[in-house]
Design a protein around this motif. Structure first.
Motif, PDB file in Angstrom:
ATOM      1  N   PHE A  98      35.178  27.434  27.259  1.00 37.54           N
ATOM      2  CA  PHE A  98      33.847  27.679  26.701  1.00 37.54           C
ATOM      3  C   PHE A  98      33.731  29.109  26.200  1.00 37.54           C
ATOM      4  CE2 PHE A  98      29.420  29.106  27.426  1.00 37.54           C
ATOM      5  CZ  PHE A  98      28.765  28.250  26.550  1.00 37.54           C
ATOM      6  N   HIS A  99      34.159  30.068  27.013  1.00 37.82           N
ATOM      7  CA  HIS A  99      34.073  31.490  26.645  1.00 37.82           C
ATOM      8  C   HIS A  99      34.834  31.785  25.356  1.00 37.82           C
ATOM      9  CE1 HIS A  99      33.851  35.867  27.402  1.00 37.82           C
ATOM     10  NE2 HIS A  99      35.102  35.880  26.962  1.00 37.82           N
ATOM     11  N   THR A 100      36.024  31.236  25.234  1.00 35.25           N
ATOM     12  CA  THR A 100      36.878  31.579  24.080  1.00 35.25           C
ATOM     13  C   THR A 100      36.441  30.886  22.795  1.00 35.25           C
ATOM     14  OG1 THR A 100      38.463  29.891  24.814  1.00 35.25           O
ATOM     15  CG2 THR A 100      38.890  32.170  25.467  1.00 35.25           C
ATOM     16  N   ARG A 101      35.459  30.003  22.885  1.00 37.57           N
ATOM     17  CA  ARG A 101      34.862  29.478  21.642  1.00 37.57           C
ATOM     18  C   ARG A 101      34.105  30.581  20.922  1.00 37.57           C
ATOM     19  NH1 ARG A 101      31.283  24.448  23.172  1.00 37.57           N
ATOM     20  NH2 ARG A 101      30.753  24.673  20.961  1.00 37.57           N
ATOM     21  N   PHE A 102      33.662  31.583  21.671  1.00 39.14           N
ATOM     22  CA  PHE A 102      32.871  32.680  21.104  1.00 39.14           C
ATOM     23  C   PHE A 102      33.663  33.986  21.043  1.00 39.14           C
ATOM     24  CE2 PHE A 102      30.213  29.697  23.418  1.00 39.14           C
ATOM     25  CZ  PHE A 102      29.311  29.306  22.444  1.00 39.14           C
ATOM     26  N   LYS A 103      34.561  34.204  22.018  1.00 35.26           N
ATOM     27  CA  LYS A 103      35.339  35.438  22.076  1.00 35.26           C
ATOM     28  C   LYS A 103      36.808  35.084  22.317  1.00 35.26           C
ATOM     29  CE  LYS A 103      32.150  38.609  21.662  1.00 35.26           C
ATOM     30  NZ  LYS A 103      31.362  39.128  22.755  1.00 35.26           N
ATOM     31  N   PRO A 104      37.664  35.216  21.300  1.00 39.15           N
ATOM     32  CA  PRO A 104      39.094  34.958  21.528  1.00 39.15           C
ATOM     33  C   PRO A 104      39.695  35.985  22.475  1.00 39.15           C
ATOM     34  CG  PRO A 104      38.733  35.942  19.355  1.00 39.15           C
ATOM     35  CD  PRO A 104      37.377  35.643  19.921  1.00 39.15           C
ATOM     36  N   THR A 110      47.133  32.673  26.199  1.00 41.03           N
ATOM     37  CA  THR A 110      46.648  31.313  26.376  1.00 41.03           C
ATOM     38  C   THR A 110      45.689  31.292  27.565  1.00 41.03           C
ATOM     39  OG1 THR A 110      48.388  30.662  27.916  1.00 41.03           O
ATOM     40  CG2 THR A 110      48.873  30.440  25.562  1.00 41.03           C
ATOM     41  N   HIS A 111      44.968  30.204  27.695  1.00 42.00           N
ATOM     42  CA  HIS A 111      44.042  30.076  28.822  1.00 42.00           C
ATOM     43  C   HIS A 111      44.786  30.118  30.150  1.00 42.00           C
ATOM     44  CE1 HIS A 111      41.146  27.784  25.899  1.00 42.00           C
ATOM     45  NE2 HIS A 111      41.270  29.065  25.616  1.00 42.00           N
ATOM     46  N   LEU A 112      45.920  29.454  30.215  1.00 43.72           N
ATOM     47  CA  LEU A 112      46.681  29.435  31.463  1.00 43.72           C
ATOM     48  C   LEU A 112      47.271  30.810  31.778  1.00 43.72           C
ATOM     49  CD1 LEU A 112      48.490  25.969  31.231  1.00 43.72           C
ATOM     50  CD2 LEU A 112      46.452  26.584  32.560  1.00 43.72           C
ATOM     51  N   GLN A 113      47.650  31.562  30.739  1.00 43.53           N
ATOM     52  CA  GLN A 113      48.159  32.917  30.966  1.00 43.53           C
ATOM     53  C   GLN A 113      47.063  33.825  31.513  1.00 43.53           C
ATOM     54  OE1 GLN A 113      49.706  33.591  27.000  1.00 43.53           O
ATOM     55  NE2 GLN A 113      51.838  33.463  27.714  1.00 43.53           N
ATOM     56  N   LEU A 114      45.825  33.656  31.029  1.00 42.82           N
ATOM     57  CA  LEU A 114      44.715  34.450  31.557  1.00 42.82           C
ATOM     58  C   LEU A 114      44.465  34.103  33.025  1.00 42.82           C
ATOM     59  CD1 LEU A 114      42.379  36.426  31.364  1.00 42.82           C
ATOM     60  CD2 LEU A 114      40.966  34.568  30.423  1.00 42.82           C
ATOM     61  N   ILE A 145      37.578  41.927  30.209  1.00 41.49           N
ATOM     62  CA  ILE A 145      38.717  42.806  29.918  1.00 41.49           C
ATOM     63  C   ILE A 145      39.656  42.185  28.900  1.00 41.49           C
ATOM     64  CG2 ILE A 145      40.810  43.819  30.929  1.00 41.49           C
ATOM     65  CD1 ILE A 145      39.177  44.226  33.530  1.00 41.49           C
ATOM     66  N   TYR A 146      39.861  40.880  28.988  1.00 43.13           N
ATOM     67  CA  TYR A 146      40.838  40.226  28.121  1.00 43.13           C
ATOM     68  C   TYR A 146      40.231  39.584  26.882  1.00 43.13           C
ATOM     69  CZ  TYR A 146      44.703  41.213  31.205  1.00 43.13           C
ATOM     70  OH  TYR A 146      45.674  41.880  31.927  1.00 43.13           O
ATOM     71  N   SER A 147      38.937  39.781  26.643  1.00 42.89           N
ATOM     72  CA  SER A 147      38.359  39.372  25.365  1.00 42.89           C
ATOM     73  C   SER A 147      38.824  40.329  24.274  1.00 42.89           C
ATOM     74  CB  SER A 147      36.826  39.381  25.431  1.00 42.89           C
ATOM     75  OG  SER A 147      36.345  38.317  26.212  1.00 42.89           O
ATOM     76  N   ASP A 148      38.996  39.798  23.074  1.00 41.93           N
ATOM     77  CA  ASP A 148      39.449  40.617  21.952  1.00 41.93           C
ATOM     78  C   ASP A 148      38.255  41.367  21.377  1.00 41.93           C
ATOM     79  OD1 ASP A 148      40.986  41.772  20.008  1.00 41.93           O
ATOM     80  OD2 ASP A 148      41.070  39.993  18.729  1.00 41.93           O
ATOM     81  N   SER A 149      37.823  42.405  22.086  1.00 36.76           N
ATOM     82  CA  SER A 149      36.642  43.175  21.698  1.00 36.76           C
ATOM     83  C   SER A 149      36.991  44.652  21.652  1.00 36.76           C
ATOM     84  CB  SER A 149      35.502  42.940  22.696  1.00 36.76           C
ATOM     85  OG  SER A 149      35.934  43.249  24.014  1.00 36.76           O
ATOM     86  N   SER A 150      36.398  45.350  20.705  1.00 39.36           N
ATOM     87  CA  SER A 150      36.673  46.782  20.568  1.00 39.36           C
ATOM     88  C   SER A 150      35.794  47.625  21.482  1.00 39.36           C
ATOM     89  CB  SER A 150      36.476  47.225  19.116  1.00 39.36           C
ATOM     90  OG  SER A 150      35.188  46.873  18.653  1.00 39.36           O
ATOM     91  N   LEU A 151      34.726  47.042  22.038  1.00 40.14           N
ATOM     92  CA  LEU A 151      33.818  47.736  22.954  1.00 40.14           C
ATOM     93  C   LEU A 151      33.768  46.963  24.267  1.00 40.14           C
ATOM     94  CD1 LEU A 151      31.600  49.782  23.720  1.00 40.14           C
ATOM     95  CD2 LEU A 151      29.959  48.340  22.488  1.00 40.14           C
ATOM     96  N   LEU A 152      34.113  47.635  25.367  1.00 42.99           N
ATOM     97  CA  LEU A 152      34.107  47.027  26.691  1.00 42.99           C
ATOM     98  C   LEU A 152      33.116  47.776  27.571  1.00 42.99           C
ATOM     99  CD1 LEU A 152      35.248  45.101  28.850  1.00 42.99           C
ATOM    100  CD2 LEU A 152      37.117  46.737  29.200  1.00 42.99           C
ATOM    101  N   LEU A 153      32.088  47.073  28.038  1.00 43.52           N
ATOM    102  CA  LEU A 153      31.044  47.659  28.879  1.00 43.52           C
ATOM    103  C   LEU A 153      31.165  47.071  30.280  1.00 43.52           C
ATOM    104  CD1 LEU A 153      28.043  47.338  26.376  1.00 43.52           C
ATOM    105  CD2 LEU A 153      29.494  49.338  26.771  1.00 43.52           C
TER     106      LEU A 153
END
Length: 213
Positions: A98-104, A110-114, A145-153
């Motif tokens: 569900f999460h990775t539908r919005f944030k790769p 992969t999901h299993l690697q996470l 932490i593992y979302s592909d985002s340039s800003l981590l809060l």
């Protein structure tokens, strides 16, 4: 990612949480927002994330040399905080799907690697509602932490974590700093020990008004 705060202020009713805050956050650097409980750390993080509107001043976002509209900055950030909830009716694997539908995920994980990196391999089909508080926090941190985002809060990131969980957090946040702007709201040293810069929110508390004689 670069974020410029200019004379930023936030108040609730007649009480100012912080005021006259001018500061620049830049990518490749980790910042700690420090202060005692109730000092405004979480409020500032929610304002930066766009979840909370500021009362005065300006906040400007830049990425790759271009201005980002405040209402679009959510696409570039990931956030974890004690007040954010997980979808507890999902299994762990469903939660990640569900999460990775919005944030790769970063690094084409992969999901299993996470799940493996979070150390939750034995719980991939377990419902989130049946997780311990520490497992839920590790899941929230892993997704952020593992979302592909340039800003981590990260707001109070080791809440509910034991010593092993704290070590896990320190290891994985350090491994995922490259090309990112990281901002940590905390008053616990082990949560922000990796940060390069510190901002004390108490420096921006308005002076109390003197009573009229």
């Amino acid at each position: 990612m670069q974020i410029n705060l200019s004379n930023l202020g936030k108040r609730y009713n007649y009480e100012w949480i912080f005021r006259n805050l001018t500061y620049t956050f830049e990518s490749g650097t980790a910042y700690a927002i420090l202060g005692h409980n109730g000092s405004g750390k979480s409020t500032l993080l929610t304002v930066i994330s766009g979840h909370n509107l500021h009362s005065e001043g300006e906040i400007t976002y830049y990425e790759n040399g271009k201005t980002i509209a405040p209402e679009a900055v959510y696409t570039s950030l990931s956030l974890t905080a004690p007040y954010l909830e997980l979808v507890e009716e999902f299994s762990l694997l469903e939660m990640i799907q569900f999460h990775t539908r919005f944030k790769p995920l970063r690094q084409n994980l992969t999901h299993l690697q996470l799940i493996e990196r979070m150390g939750l391999e034995k719980s991939k089909y377990k419902f989130v509602k049946d997780f311990s508080s520490g497992m839920k926090q590790r899941l929230k941190l892993g997704l952020a932490i593992y979302s592909d985002s340039s800003l981590l809060l990260l707001d109070e990131p080791t809440t509910n974590l034991d010593q092993e969980g704290v070590a896990w957090y320190q290891e994985h946040v350090s491994q995922n700093r490259e090309n990112r702007l990281i901002i940590v709201g905390s008053n616990i040293q082990h949560e922000y020990s990796f940060c390069d810069q510190q901002l004390r929110i108490s420096d921006y508390h308005p002076a109390p008004k003197k009573p009229k004689v």
